[in-house]
Design a protein around this motif. Structure first.
Motif, mmCIF file in Angstrom:
data_model
loop_
_atom_site.group_PDB
_atom_site.id
_atom_site.type_symbol
_atom_site.label_atom_id
_atom_site.label_comp_id
_atom_site.label_asym_id
_atom_site.label_seq_id
_atom_site.Cartn_x
_atom_site.Cartn_y
_atom_site.Cartn_z
ATOM 1 N N GLU A 163 0.842 -1.195 0.000
ATOM 2 C CA GLU A 163 0.000 0.000 0.000
ATOM 3 C C GLU A 163 0.879 1.248 0.000
ATOM 4 O OE1 GLU A 163 -2.351 -0.345 3.561
ATOM 5 O OE2 GLU A 163 -0.756 0.482 4.818
ATOM 6 N N PRO A 164 0.348 2.369 -0.505
ATOM 7 C CA PRO A 164 1.125 3.610 -0.480
ATOM 8 C C PRO A 164 1.379 4.059 0.960
ATOM 9 C CG PRO A 164 -0.793 3.815 -1.914
ATOM 10 C CD PRO A 164 -0.937 2.537 -1.172
ATOM 11 N N ALA A 165 2.557 4.616 1.167
ATOM 12 C CA ALA A 165 2.925 5.166 2.480
ATOM 13 C C ALA A 165 3.679 6.466 2.239
ATOM 14 C CB ALA A 165 3.771 4.172 3.268
ATOM 15 N N ASN A 166 3.069 7.350 1.452
ATOM 16 C CA ASN A 166 3.731 8.592 1.059
ATOM 17 C C ASN A 166 4.005 9.488 2.259
ATOM 18 O OD1 ASN A 166 3.556 7.702 -1.565
ATOM 19 N ND2 ASN A 166 1.627 8.733 -1.925
ATOM 20 N N GLN A 167 5.118 10.221 2.140
ATOM 21 C CA GLN A 167 5.516 11.130 3.201
ATOM 22 C C GLN A 167 5.977 12.422 2.546
ATOM 23 O OE1 GLN A 167 8.904 9.728 5.365
ATOM 24 N NE2 GLN A 167 8.518 11.078 7.080
ATOM 25 N N LEU A 168 5.235 13.482 2.780
ATOM 26 C CA LEU A 168 5.495 14.775 2.148
ATOM 27 C C LEU A 168 5.630 14.600 0.642
ATOM 28 C CD1 LEU A 168 7.867 16.520 4.704
ATOM 29 C CD2 LEU A 168 5.449 16.930 4.361
ATOM 30 N N PHE A 169 6.810 14.830 0.088
ATOM 31 C CA PHE A 169 6.983 14.755 -1.356
ATOM 32 C C PHE A 169 7.668 13.464 -1.799
ATOM 33 C CE2 PHE A 169 7.056 19.265 -0.157
ATOM 34 C CZ PHE A 169 5.905 19.661 -0.819
ATOM 35 N N ILE A 170 7.795 12.514 -0.883
ATOM 36 C CA ILE A 170 8.469 11.253 -1.189
ATOM 37 C C ILE A 170 7.426 10.153 -1.343
ATOM 38 C CG2 ILE A 170 10.147 9.559 -0.385
ATOM 39 C CD1 ILE A 170 11.367 11.803 1.321
ATOM 40 N N GLU A 171 7.436 9.509 -2.507
ATOM 41 C CA GLU A 171 6.516 8.399 -2.737
ATOM 42 C C GLU A 171 7.141 7.126 -2.176
ATOM 43 O OE1 GLU A 171 3.982 8.507 -6.475
ATOM 44 O OE2 GLU A 171 5.862 9.457 -7.109
ATOM 45 N N ARG A 172 6.425 6.503 -1.257
ATOM 46 C CA ARG A 172 6.895 5.282 -0.614
ATOM 47 C C ARG A 172 5.789 4.244 -0.631
ATOM 48 N NH1 ARG A 172 11.088 6.429 3.692
ATOM 49 N NH2 ARG A 172 11.679 8.562 3.288
ATOM 50 N N PHE A 173 6.206 2.991 -0.419
ATOM 51 C CA PHE A 173 5.252 1.900 -0.314
ATOM 52 C C PHE A 173 5.537 1.094 0.938
ATOM 53 C CE2 PHE A 173 5.089 2.736 -4.879
ATOM 54 C CZ PHE A 173 3.724 2.814 -5.057
ATOM 55 N N ARG A 174 4.468 0.658 1.566
ATOM 56 C CA ARG A 174 4.566 -0.220 2.738
ATOM 57 C C ARG A 174 4.274 -1.634 2.271
ATOM 58 N NH1 ARG A 174 1.230 2.365 5.725
ATOM 59 N NH2 ARG A 174 2.826 3.649 6.692
ATOM 60 N N LEU A 175 5.214 -2.534 2.520
ATOM 61 C CA LEU A 175 5.086 -3.921 2.131
ATOM 62 C C LEU A 175 4.863 -4.759 3.380
ATOM 63 C CD1 LEU A 175 7.150 -2.419 0.096
ATOM 64 C CD2 LEU A 175 7.617 -4.697 -0.696
ATOM 65 N N TYR A 176 3.775 -5.499 3.399
ATOM 66 C CA TYR A 176 3.455 -6.372 4.528
ATOM 67 C C TYR A 176 3.920 -7.782 4.188
ATOM 68 C CZ TYR A 176 0.362 -2.612 6.057
ATOM 69 O OH TYR A 176 -0.140 -1.401 6.471
ATOM 70 N N LEU A 177 4.701 -8.371 5.061
ATOM 71 C CA LEU A 177 5.200 -9.720 4.822
ATOM 72 C C LEU A 177 4.311 -10.751 5.486
ATOM 73 C CD1 LEU A 177 9.026 -9.133 5.353
ATOM 74 C CD2 LEU A 177 7.686 -8.930 3.254
ATOM 75 N N ASN A 178 4.271 -11.949 4.891
ATOM 76 C CA ASN A 178 3.493 -13.057 5.450
ATOM 77 C C ASN A 178 4.073 -13.545 6.763
ATOM 78 O OD1 ASN A 178 1.546 -13.354 3.376
ATOM 79 N ND2 ASN A 178 3.089 -14.308 2.096
ATOM 80 N N SER A 179 5.349 -13.883 6.729
ATOM 81 C CA SER A 179 5.988 -14.444 7.910
ATOM 82 C C SER A 179 7.451 -14.041 7.911
ATOM 83 C CB SER A 179 5.871 -15.961 7.884
ATOM 84 O OG SER A 179 6.507 -16.523 8.992
ATOM 85 N N PRO A 180 7.908 -13.462 8.974
ATOM 86 C CA PRO A 180 7.181 -12.975 10.136
ATOM 87 C C PRO A 180 6.385 -11.726 9.763
ATOM 88 C CG PRO A 180 9.480 -12.350 10.328
ATOM 89 C CD PRO A 180 9.355 -13.193 9.092
ATOM 90 N N LYS A 181 5.476 -11.352 10.608
ATOM 91 C CA LYS A 181 4.609 -10.195 10.358
ATOM 92 C C LYS A 181 5.403 -8.912 10.576
ATOM 93 C CE LYS A 181 0.697 -12.539 9.983
ATOM 94 N NZ LYS A 181 0.225 -12.924 8.723
ATOM 95 N N VAL A 182 6.212 -8.567 9.568
ATOM 96 C CA VAL A 182 7.050 -7.373 9.613
ATOM 97 C C VAL A 182 6.692 -6.512 8.412
ATOM 98 C CG1 VAL A 182 9.436 -6.530 9.469
ATOM 99 C CG2 VAL A 182 8.917 -8.557 10.814
ATOM 100 N N LYS A 183 6.724 -5.199 8.597
ATOM 101 C CA LYS A 183 6.439 -4.270 7.509
ATOM 102 C C LYS A 183 7.738 -3.628 7.035
ATOM 103 C CE LYS A 183 2.690 -2.893 10.135
ATOM 104 N NZ LYS A 183 2.041 -1.824 10.831
ATOM 105 N N LEU A 184 7.840 -3.471 5.725
ATOM 106 C CA LEU A 184 8.950 -2.736 5.127
ATOM 107 C C LEU A 184 8.382 -1.472 4.510
ATOM 108 C CD1 LEU A 184 10.641 -5.610 3.075
ATOM 109 C CD2 LEU A 184 11.132 -4.943 5.421
ATOM 110 N N VAL A 185 9.085 -0.364 4.622
ATOM 111 C CA VAL A 185 8.686 0.852 3.927
ATOM 112 C C VAL A 185 9.869 1.264 3.059
ATOM 113 C CG1 VAL A 185 7.966 3.247 4.138
ATOM 114 C CG2 VAL A 185 7.158 1.570 5.802
ATOM 115 N N LEU A 186 9.632 1.270 1.739
ATOM 116 C CA LEU A 186 10.682 1.575 0.773
ATOM 117 C C LEU A 186 10.172 2.603 -0.224
ATOM 118 C CD1 LEU A 186 11.795 -2.095 0.074
ATOM 119 C CD2 LEU A 186 12.924 -0.452 1.573
ATOM 120 N N SER A 187 11.088 3.373 -0.787
ATOM 121 C CA SER A 187 10.686 4.405 -1.741
ATOM 122 C C SER A 187 10.280 3.784 -3.073
ATOM 123 C CB SER A 187 11.819 5.408 -1.955
ATOM 124 O OG SER A 187 12.830 4.843 -2.745
#
Length: 140
Positions: A97-121
């Motif tokens: 899902e989008p996880a934009n911050q100000l003028f930076i376009e980022r995406f939040r990636l939800y992992l199956n296992s373990p339940k950890v989120k990554l946020v990358l541009s």
């Protein structure tokens, strides 16, 4: 005014440091149990990027690359503190899902296992469009 012994400050500083190191390593170590790799970084490897792994935000110390196998992550060697590189397969991602911050376009990636989120541009994930599409993720 009562005098506070110096050893209390030393104990507090030591305890705080131990807690910070634990928090810094916790989610990365959970991922390393499943996705640790000894492979060389992919060709489109970007050094000194910013992004999040779990609760920790790596500002300018995250190295990221993508290839047909998945997302390659490592920490700048000076700050890695023994954290091994990761290669997270595309199949481990359950939601983006989008996880934009100000003028930076980022995406939040939800992992199956373990339940950890990554946020990358978006720039980092751009070369992975075709790989994400094969997993059923439309480019947002």
């Amino acid at each position: 005014m009562p005098h506070t012994p110096e050893w209390i400050y030393i104990v507090f500083l030591t305890f705080s440091t131990i807690v910070m190191i634990f928090l810094f390593r916790h989610d990365w170590n959970r991922l390393a149990k499943l996705y640790s790799t000894q492979e060389a970084p992919p060709q489109n490897f970007c050094r000194m990027q910013s992004g999040s792994v779990g609760l920790v935000y790596y500002k300018g110390t995250l190295n990221v690359g993508t290839n047909s196998q998945g997302i390659y992550l490592s920490i700048f060697p000076l700050f890695s503190l023994g954290l091994t590189p990761l290669l997270i397969p595309w199949s481990a991602i359950r939601k983006i899902e989008p996880a934009n911050q100000l003028f930076i376009e980022r995406f939040r990636l939800y992992l199956n296992s373990p339940k950890v989120k990554l946020v990358l541009s978006k720039d980092i994930l751009e070369p992975a469009k075709e790989f994400l599409a094969t997993q059923g993720f439309e480019w947002i």
